[in-house]
Design a protein around this motif. Structure first.
Motif, PDB file in Angstrom:
ATOM      1  N   PHE A 117      -2.642  -0.372  -3.402  1.00 22.11           N
ATOM      2  CA  PHE A 117      -1.755   0.468  -2.590  1.00 22.11           C
ATOM      3  C   PHE A 117      -2.426   0.808  -1.267  1.00 22.11           C
ATOM      4  CE2 PHE A 117      -0.680   4.850  -1.283  1.00 22.11           C
ATOM      5  CZ  PHE A 117       0.641   4.637  -0.915  1.00 22.11           C
ATOM      6  N   LEU A 118      -1.679   0.651  -0.181  1.00 17.94           N
ATOM      7  CA  LEU A 118      -2.180   0.972   1.149  1.00 17.94           C
ATOM      8  C   LEU A 118      -1.355   2.107   1.727  1.00 17.94           C
ATOM      9  CD1 LEU A 118      -4.102   0.259   3.502  1.00 17.94           C
ATOM     10  CD2 LEU A 118      -2.344  -1.323   4.333  1.00 17.94           C
ATOM     11  N   GLU A 119      -2.009   3.232   1.973  1.00 19.39           N
ATOM     12  CA  GLU A 119      -1.319   4.396   2.516  1.00 19.39           C
ATOM     13  C   GLU A 119      -1.011   4.190   3.991  1.00 19.39           C
ATOM     14  OE1 GLU A 119      -1.992   9.263   2.809  1.00 19.39           O
ATOM     15  OE2 GLU A 119      -3.400   7.990   1.710  1.00 19.39           O
ATOM     16  N   LYS A 120       0.113   4.718   4.424  1.00 20.40           N
ATOM     17  CA  LYS A 120       0.519   4.612   5.825  1.00 20.40           C
ATOM     18  C   LYS A 120      -0.578   5.145   6.735  1.00 20.40           C
ATOM     19  CE  LYS A 120       4.056   6.252   9.070  1.00 20.40           C
ATOM     20  NZ  LYS A 120       5.306   7.021   9.224  1.00 20.40           N
ATOM     21  N   GLY A 121      -0.934   4.349   7.753  1.00 18.72           N
ATOM     22  CA  GLY A 121      -1.932   4.762   8.735  1.00 18.72           C
ATOM     23  C   GLY A 121      -3.360   4.441   8.361  1.00 18.72           C
ATOM     24  N   VAL A 122      -3.618   4.046   7.116  1.00 20.27           N
ATOM     25  CA  VAL A 122      -4.970   3.713   6.673  1.00 20.27           C
ATOM     26  C   VAL A 122      -5.264   2.254   7.005  1.00 20.27           C
ATOM     27  CG1 VAL A 122      -6.458   3.443   4.647  1.00 20.27           C
ATOM     28  CG2 VAL A 122      -4.987   5.449   4.861  1.00 20.27           C
ATOM     29  N   ILE A 123      -6.483   1.971   7.447  1.00 17.08           N
ATOM     30  CA  ILE A 123      -6.904   0.605   7.771  1.00 17.08           C
ATOM     31  C   ILE A 123      -7.803   0.086   6.653  1.00 17.08           C
ATOM     32  CG2 ILE A 123      -8.167  -0.865   9.373  1.00 17.08           C
ATOM     33  CD1 ILE A 123      -7.460   1.115  11.583  1.00 17.08           C
ATOM     34  N   ARG A 124      -7.502  -1.093   6.151  1.00 16.09           N
ATOM     35  CA  ARG A 124      -8.344  -1.739   5.149  1.00 16.09           C
ATOM     36  C   ARG A 124      -8.904  -3.020   5.742  1.00 16.09           C
ATOM     37  NH1 ARG A 124      -5.414  -1.271   0.003  1.00 16.09           N
ATOM     38  NH2 ARG A 124      -6.234   0.845   0.183  1.00 16.09           N
ATOM     39  N   LYS A 125     -10.169  -3.327   5.422  1.00 19.50           N
ATOM     40  CA  LYS A 125     -10.827  -4.472   6.039  1.00 19.50           C
ATOM     41  C   LYS A 125     -11.450  -5.388   4.992  1.00 19.50           C
ATOM     42  CE  LYS A 125     -12.214  -2.138  10.349  1.00 19.50           C
ATOM     43  NZ  LYS A 125     -13.347  -1.846  11.263  1.00 19.50           N
ATOM     44  N   ALA A 126     -11.580  -6.646   5.362  1.00 18.61           N
ATOM     45  CA  ALA A 126     -12.366  -7.631   4.625  1.00 18.61           C
ATOM     46  C   ALA A 126     -13.015  -8.534   5.657  1.00 18.61           C
ATOM     47  CB  ALA A 126     -11.495  -8.438   3.672  1.00 18.61           C
ATOM     48  N   ARG A 127     -14.173  -9.111   5.315  1.00 19.37           N
ATOM     49  CA  ARG A 127     -14.811 -10.008   6.293  1.00 19.37           C
ATOM     50  C   ARG A 127     -15.470 -11.198   5.597  1.00 19.37           C
ATOM     51  NH1 ARG A 127     -20.699  -8.568   8.385  1.00 19.37           N
ATOM     52  NH2 ARG A 127     -21.526  -7.505   6.559  1.00 19.37           N
ATOM     53  N   PRO A 128     -14.656 -12.138   5.148  1.00 19.93           N
ATOM     54  CA  PRO A 128     -15.221 -13.356   4.561  1.00 19.93           C
ATOM     55  C   PRO A 128     -15.970 -14.194   5.594  1.00 19.93           C
ATOM     56  CG  PRO A 128     -12.861 -13.588   4.910  1.00 19.93           C
ATOM     57  CD  PRO A 128     -13.190 -12.156   5.190  1.00 19.93           C
ATOM     58  N   TRP A 129     -17.018 -14.862   5.141  1.00 22.48           N
ATOM     59  CA  TRP A 129     -17.669 -15.896   5.934  1.00 22.48           C
ATOM     60  C   TRP A 129     -17.189 -17.238   5.397  1.00 22.48           C
ATOM     61  CZ3 TRP A 129     -23.514 -15.028   7.374  1.00 22.48           C
ATOM     62  CH2 TRP A 129     -23.620 -13.872   8.177  1.00 22.48           C
ATOM     63  N   ILE A 130     -16.768 -18.116   6.299  1.00 25.13           N
ATOM     64  CA  ILE A 130     -16.278 -19.437   5.925  1.00 25.13           C
ATOM     65  C   ILE A 130     -17.307 -20.470   6.372  1.00 25.13           C
ATOM     66  CG2 ILE A 130     -14.427 -21.113   6.211  1.00 25.13           C
ATOM     67  CD1 ILE A 130     -12.570 -18.732   6.812  1.00 25.13           C
ATOM     68  N   VAL A 131     -17.779 -21.262   5.416  1.00 28.09           N
ATOM     69  CA  VAL A 131     -18.815 -22.258   5.683  1.00 28.09           C
ATOM     70  C   VAL A 131     -18.213 -23.654   5.549  1.00 28.09           C
ATOM     71  CG1 VAL A 131     -21.094 -23.128   5.042  1.00 28.09           C
ATOM     72  CG2 VAL A 131     -20.565 -20.692   4.750  1.00 28.09           C
TER      73      VAL A 131
END
Length: 223
Positions: A181-195
């Protein structure tokens, strides 16, 4: 260096010597994908009825190319940054920082990383995650999508792999980011590295060293 299209937002190529990574990050019906020498294509794909927002702004800061997507008619807005970590004739590493947010009140956004392949290896690095490591069921920190003479590896750091789920098939590596669940106004991040390993398949020991570099690097302050 980045060669960014001035005619259409979301198209760019990172080139060093004879090696280049083509990035189509236009979103919408065009999708989001990275291609190296036509040997491997890594895509970021929406799920179910969702559709990707369309790129509306881009800029280069330092060695990073940043693309922003307004929510529009989509379920969420995106910010992507593409930061090259390593580029040689046979191997390229690209960090993709994904930031997602929504103006909707009830949303469980999902975004899949997909690679078509002949075989998939899942690898847990030979290292101690430490007492303060993030816990969760998740997926292996390293997933390698192999083809006959190339491979694309998806590396997920300690803050990402516990919250990523595996939806792969025999011929497609598919890792699902987010989903909670993502609340309105909240920022969620991910940062995969692709090789990308071109002309050969990934050496597991080398990929583990690259994953250690990812896990030891600080989280970016901006997307």
């Amino acid at each position: 260096m980045w060669n960014v299209s001035k005619a259409e937002t979301g198209l760019a190529t990172w080139t060093v010597g004879s090696q280049s990574i083509e990035v189509d990050a236009r979103g919408g019906g065009h999708g989001i994908k990275l291609t190296v020498q036509q040997a491997a294509i890594v895509s970021f794909c929406p799920i179910d009825e969702d559709k990707l927002p369309e790129a509306c702004e881009q800029y280069v800061r330092g060695s990073g190319w940043h693309v922003n997507y307004s929510q529009g008619d989509s379920s969420y807005a995106l910010r992507l940054s593409f930061e090259p970590i390593e580029t040689t004739d046979e191997r390229s590493v690209m960090e993709v920082c994904v930031s997602i947010q929504t103006d909707l009140l009830d949303l469980h956004p999902k975004l899949d990383i997909e690679v078509d392949c002949d075989d998939i290896d899942s690898v847990v690095p030979h290292c101690d995650f430490g007492d303060d490591a993030v816990r969760g069921s998740g997926v292996a920190p390293i997933s390698i999508a192999k083809r006959s003479s190339s491979s694309a590896s998806i590396l997920l750091g300690p803050h990402d792999h516990p919250f990523t789920t595996n939806h792969s098939t025999d011929m497609t590596l598919r890792l699902r980011l987010f989903g909670d669940f993502l609340e309105k106004g909240v920022i969620r991040k991910a940062r995969p590295w692709i090789v990308f390993d071109c002309g050969k398949t990934a050496d597991e020991e080398t990929v583990q060293r690259t994953w250690k570099e990812l896990s030891d690097s600080p989280l970016p302050l901006t997307p």
